[in-house]
Motif scaffolding. Structure first.
Motif, PDB file in Angstrom:
ATOM      1  N   SER A 201       0.852  -1.191   0.000  1.00  0.00           N
ATOM      2  CA  SER A 201       0.000   0.000   0.000  1.00  0.00           C
ATOM      3  C   SER A 201       0.886   1.239   0.000  1.00  0.00           C
ATOM      4  CB  SER A 201      -0.919   0.007   1.228  1.00  0.00           C
ATOM      5  OG  SER A 201      -1.762  -1.127   1.229  1.00  0.00           O
ATOM      6  N   LEU A 202       0.778   2.058  -1.050  1.00  0.00           N
ATOM      7  CA  LEU A 202       1.628   3.226  -1.206  1.00  0.00           C
ATOM      8  C   LEU A 202       0.782   4.493  -1.283  1.00  0.00           C
ATOM      9  CD1 LEU A 202       4.075   1.840  -3.924  1.00  0.00           C
ATOM     10  CD2 LEU A 202       4.541   2.102  -1.478  1.00  0.00           C
ATOM     11  N   PRO A 203       1.315   5.618  -0.777  1.00  0.00           N
ATOM     12  CA  PRO A 203       0.577   6.885  -0.889  1.00  0.00           C
ATOM     13  C   PRO A 203       0.464   7.299  -2.356  1.00  0.00           C
ATOM     14  CG  PRO A 203       2.796   7.264  -0.059  1.00  0.00           C
ATOM     15  CD  PRO A 203       2.592   5.791  -0.062  1.00  0.00           C
ATOM     16  N   ALA A 204      -0.709   7.775  -2.734  1.00  0.00           N
ATOM     17  CA  ALA A 204      -0.970   8.068  -4.151  1.00  0.00           C
ATOM     18  C   ALA A 204      -0.370   9.396  -4.598  1.00  0.00           C
ATOM     19  CB  ALA A 204      -2.484   8.063  -4.400  1.00  0.00           C
ATOM     20  N   LEU A 205      -0.329  10.397  -3.698  1.00  0.00           N
ATOM     21  CA  LEU A 205       0.052  11.747  -4.106  1.00  0.00           C
ATOM     22  C   LEU A 205       1.471  11.837  -4.699  1.00  0.00           C
ATOM     23  CD1 LEU A 205      -1.685  14.254  -4.065  1.00  0.00           C
ATOM     24  CD2 LEU A 205      -0.552  14.970  -1.942  1.00  0.00           C
ATOM     25  N   LEU A 243       4.158  16.856   0.458  1.00  0.00           N
ATOM     26  CA  LEU A 243       2.754  17.219   0.712  1.00  0.00           C
ATOM     27  C   LEU A 243       2.040  16.113   1.489  1.00  0.00           C
ATOM     28  CD1 LEU A 243       1.800  18.827  -2.727  1.00  0.00           C
ATOM     29  CD2 LEU A 243       2.185  20.005  -0.549  1.00  0.00           C
ATOM     30  N   THR A 244       2.343  14.863   1.163  1.00  0.00           N
ATOM     31  CA  THR A 244       1.719  13.739   1.876  1.00  0.00           C
ATOM     32  C   THR A 244       2.117  13.744   3.347  1.00  0.00           C
ATOM     33  OG1 THR A 244       1.709  12.394  -0.138  1.00  0.00           O
ATOM     34  CG2 THR A 244       1.502  11.234   1.955  1.00  0.00           C
ATOM     35  N   LEU A 245       3.410  13.964   3.612  1.00  0.00           N
ATOM     36  CA  LEU A 245       3.877  13.991   4.998  1.00  0.00           C
ATOM     37  C   LEU A 245       3.276  15.174   5.754  1.00  0.00           C
ATOM     38  CD1 LEU A 245       7.649  13.089   4.477  1.00  0.00           C
ATOM     39  CD2 LEU A 245       5.853  11.627   5.414  1.00  0.00           C
ATOM     40  N   GLY A 248      -0.453  14.408   6.332  1.00  0.00           N
ATOM     41  CA  GLY A 248      -0.599  13.379   7.362  1.00  0.00           C
ATOM     42  C   GLY A 248      -0.279  13.899   8.743  1.00  0.00           C
ATOM     43  N   SER A 249       0.735  14.745   8.858  1.00  0.00           N
ATOM     44  CA  SER A 249       1.099  15.299  10.165  1.00  0.00           C
ATOM     45  C   SER A 249      -0.006  16.196  10.706  1.00  0.00           C
ATOM     46  CB  SER A 249       2.412  16.097  10.044  1.00  0.00           C
ATOM     47  OG  SER A 249       3.465  15.275   9.587  1.00  0.00           O
ATOM     48  N   VAL A 250      -0.566  17.054   9.845  1.00  0.00           N
ATOM     49  CA  VAL A 250      -1.648  17.947  10.286  1.00  0.00           C
ATOM     50  C   VAL A 250      -2.866  17.139  10.713  1.00  0.00           C
ATOM     51  CG1 VAL A 250      -3.274  19.714   9.510  1.00  0.00           C
ATOM     52  CG2 VAL A 250      -0.853  19.893   8.896  1.00  0.00           C
ATOM     53  N   ILE A 259      -4.746  19.235   2.922  1.00  0.00           N
ATOM     54  CA  ILE A 259      -4.312  18.933   1.556  1.00  0.00           C
ATOM     55  C   ILE A 259      -5.194  17.819   1.012  1.00  0.00           C
ATOM     56  CG2 ILE A 259      -2.402  18.127   0.107  1.00  0.00           C
ATOM     57  CD1 ILE A 259      -0.494  19.253   2.196  1.00  0.00           C
ATOM     58  N   PRO A 260      -5.966  18.099  -0.043  1.00  0.00           N
ATOM     59  CA  PRO A 260      -6.853  17.064  -0.595  1.00  0.00           C
ATOM     60  C   PRO A 260      -6.054  15.859  -1.082  1.00  0.00           C
ATOM     61  CG  PRO A 260      -7.363  19.239  -1.489  1.00  0.00           C
ATOM     62  CD  PRO A 260      -6.087  19.372  -0.750  1.00  0.00           C
ATOM     63  N   PHE A 261      -6.612  14.680  -0.878  1.00  0.00           N
ATOM     64  CA  PHE A 261      -6.075  13.403  -1.359  1.00  0.00           C
ATOM     65  C   PHE A 261      -4.729  13.034  -0.723  1.00  0.00           C
ATOM     66  CE2 PHE A 261      -8.245  15.476  -5.024  1.00  0.00           C
ATOM     67  CZ  PHE A 261      -9.391  14.702  -5.013  1.00  0.00           C
ATOM     68  N   SER A 262      -4.325  13.761   0.330  1.00  0.00           N
ATOM     69  CA  SER A 262      -3.029  13.428   0.942  1.00  0.00           C
ATOM     70  C   SER A 262      -3.061  12.076   1.641  1.00  0.00           C
ATOM     71  CB  SER A 262      -2.627  14.516   1.942  1.00  0.00           C
ATOM     72  OG  SER A 262      -3.588  14.626   2.987  1.00  0.00           O
ATOM     73  N   GLY A 263      -4.251  11.615   1.970  1.00  0.00           N
ATOM     74  CA  GLY A 263      -4.360  10.308   2.611  1.00  0.00           C
ATOM     75  C   GLY A 263      -4.692   9.187   1.652  1.00  0.00           C
ATOM     76  N   GLY A 264      -4.769   9.484   0.352  1.00  0.00           N
ATOM     77  CA  GLY A 264      -5.113   8.462  -0.628  1.00  0.00           C
ATOM     78  C   GLY A 264      -3.982   7.459  -0.830  1.00  0.00           C
ATOM     79  N   VAL A 265      -4.339   6.206  -1.030  1.00  0.00           N
ATOM     80  CA  VAL A 265      -3.347   5.147  -1.263  1.00  0.00           C
ATOM     81  C   VAL A 265      -3.801   4.307  -2.448  1.00  0.00           C
ATOM     82  CG1 VAL A 265      -2.631   5.027   1.160  1.00  0.00           C
ATOM     83  CG2 VAL A 265      -4.503   3.579   0.356  1.00  0.00           C
TER      84      VAL A 265
END
Length: 428
Positions: A201-205, A243-245, A248-250, A259-265
């Protein structure tokens, strides 16, 4: 040339003598009774005395040291009649050929006698012979991995000096050299053998931005160079990862996403690897079988640091060669850039790489201890770790001597090759 070879051999013998002396000094002062380790705690004094006499432990430390040197030396002196002597030539202990005799003493040529294991009571040479092939195979694959990718990345980094690709390679090299091997082993074992074993499972962004970087290059006005696709794709990947990090931190700290889609995988098939395993696994139905997939994670872990060093050496050496007069002459003659680099400059740039790899291969035999332990890889490193836990000092001492001998022999061989290729080295 013969004098040069003899000097190197003498230096090598002196280094090995120093290693033997240091190893003996360290383990001779350790507490514990080797005779009781061999026979157990419930044993009579007569049996203890017999084992102490066999191991030479009833002698003063200085005589024990000389006896140990005599045992591990290929050429040694022994008694051929007095069976009670510590120097008695016992055919059950020594595999030898007699050279000559002087009175009651015999000088023999033999395999080094590394004593017996306290735990298994097997000859240490047999214990090492069973474990060493696993470590050698692991080291060979790791050094091949480091050579192939280190030279490749080093050449690309040198050709495109100052680019984002070059800076990214330098950052990766520093990270690879500064990361401890045991830490890398734990992370890779957890990721590849547990977390991603069934499904990746990998982050999409980051990958979305990678594709955007490639698309920007394709539709841009710049020349469609392959390296530009890679460079812009990497830029996009790094931006997406940042942006993903951040997102995710926020979300973790404040419970909302900025950030939209930052949690997408997105999901990929799993690695199918195990956290631990050796070259041969055992199936309850089919028996022992070759499990080459168990090499992947240990090889990557063991090869990360030499890969980083090879990449740095290749880059710096190639940049130096590209500034030489013969390269300018080759370009002036109209040779293509690829012919200049791969046909002339790279060949001369690999000299320091060969030197580094020769040393790294021998170092890997010693550096594999923690990696083999973490991955439960059956090799000399795991054997040394288990022997240290069990106070089985003859196995540890014998393993250290074998690794030191391999290191010295490899370096002597490389020095001789250099002396043969470049006579100026012999004069130094």
């Amino acid at each position: 040339m013969i004098g040069y070879i003899l000097r190197k051999l003498i230096y090598g013998i002196l280094v090995l003598w120093g290693v033997v002396t240091l190893v003996f000094a360290i383990f001779s002062i350790n507490p514990g009774d080797p005779a009781r380790m061999l026979l157990g705690q419930r044993v009579d004094e007569e049996s203890l005395a017999a084992v102490n006499r066999e191991l030479g432990l009833d002698l003063p430390k200085g005589e024990q040291y000389l006896l140990y040197l005599n045992d591990i030396s290929p050429v040694s002196i022994h008694e051929n009649k007095n069976e009670s002597s510590h120097l008695y030539l016992d055919s059950a202990k020594y595999d030898y050929t007699s050279l000559f005799s002087v009175g009651a003493k015999t000088v023999v040529l033999k395999y080094p006698y590394l004593r017996r294991s306290y735990q298994s009571r097997k000859p240490v040479a047999d214990v090492i012979a069973e474990a060493l092939p696993g470590t050698v195979i692991l080291a060979l694959f790791a050094i091949s991995f480091a050579l192939v990718f280190g030279i490749l990345f080093g050449v690309v980094s040198a050709i495109y000096k100052g680019s984002f690709l070059d800076n990214f390679s330098l950052f990766s090299a520093v990270l690879g050299m500064s990361t401890p091997s045991f830490f890398s082993a734990i992370i890779l074992s957890w990721l590849g053998g547990y977390l991603w074993s069934a499904q990746v499972s990998l982050p999409a962004l980051p990958f979305v931005f990678l594709l955007l970087g490639i698309a920007f290059t394709f539709f841009g006005k710049h020349k469609k160079l392959g390296v530009r696709y890679v460079s812009n794709g990497l830029k996009g990947f790094v931006i997406g990862l940042a942006l993903t990090l951040l997102g995710g931190s926020v979300h973790f700290l404040f419970g909302f996403s900025i950030i939209p889609f930052s949690g997408g995988v997105f999901h990929l098939p799993g690695t199918g690897l195990n956290m631990t395993g050796s070259l041969y696994d055992v199936d309850v139905f089919t028996g022992e079988y070759l499990a080459m997939q168990n090499l992947i994670l240990p090889v990557i872990t063991l090869g990360i640091r030499p890969l980083a060093i090879v990449m740095q050496l290749t880059r710096n050496s190639l940049l130096e060669q590209l500034s030489q007069d013969y390269v300018r002459t080759a370009r002036a003659k109209g040779l293509s850039e690829s012919r200049v680099i791969f046909g002339h400059a790279l060949r001369n740039a690999l000299n320091p790489v060969v030197t580094a790899i020769s040393g790294w291969f021998a170092s890997m035999l010693a550096g594999a201890v923690f990696i083999e332990f973490i991955f439960n890889w059956k090799g000399l490193g795991l054997q040394v770790f288990q022997s240290l836990q069990n106070d089985d000092y003859p196995v540890v001492m014998g393993s250290v001597l074998v690794i030191a001998a391999a290191f010295v022999l490899i370096n002597i061989f490389v020095d001789i090759i250099y002396g043969w290729l470049d006579p100026r080295i012999r004069l130094k």
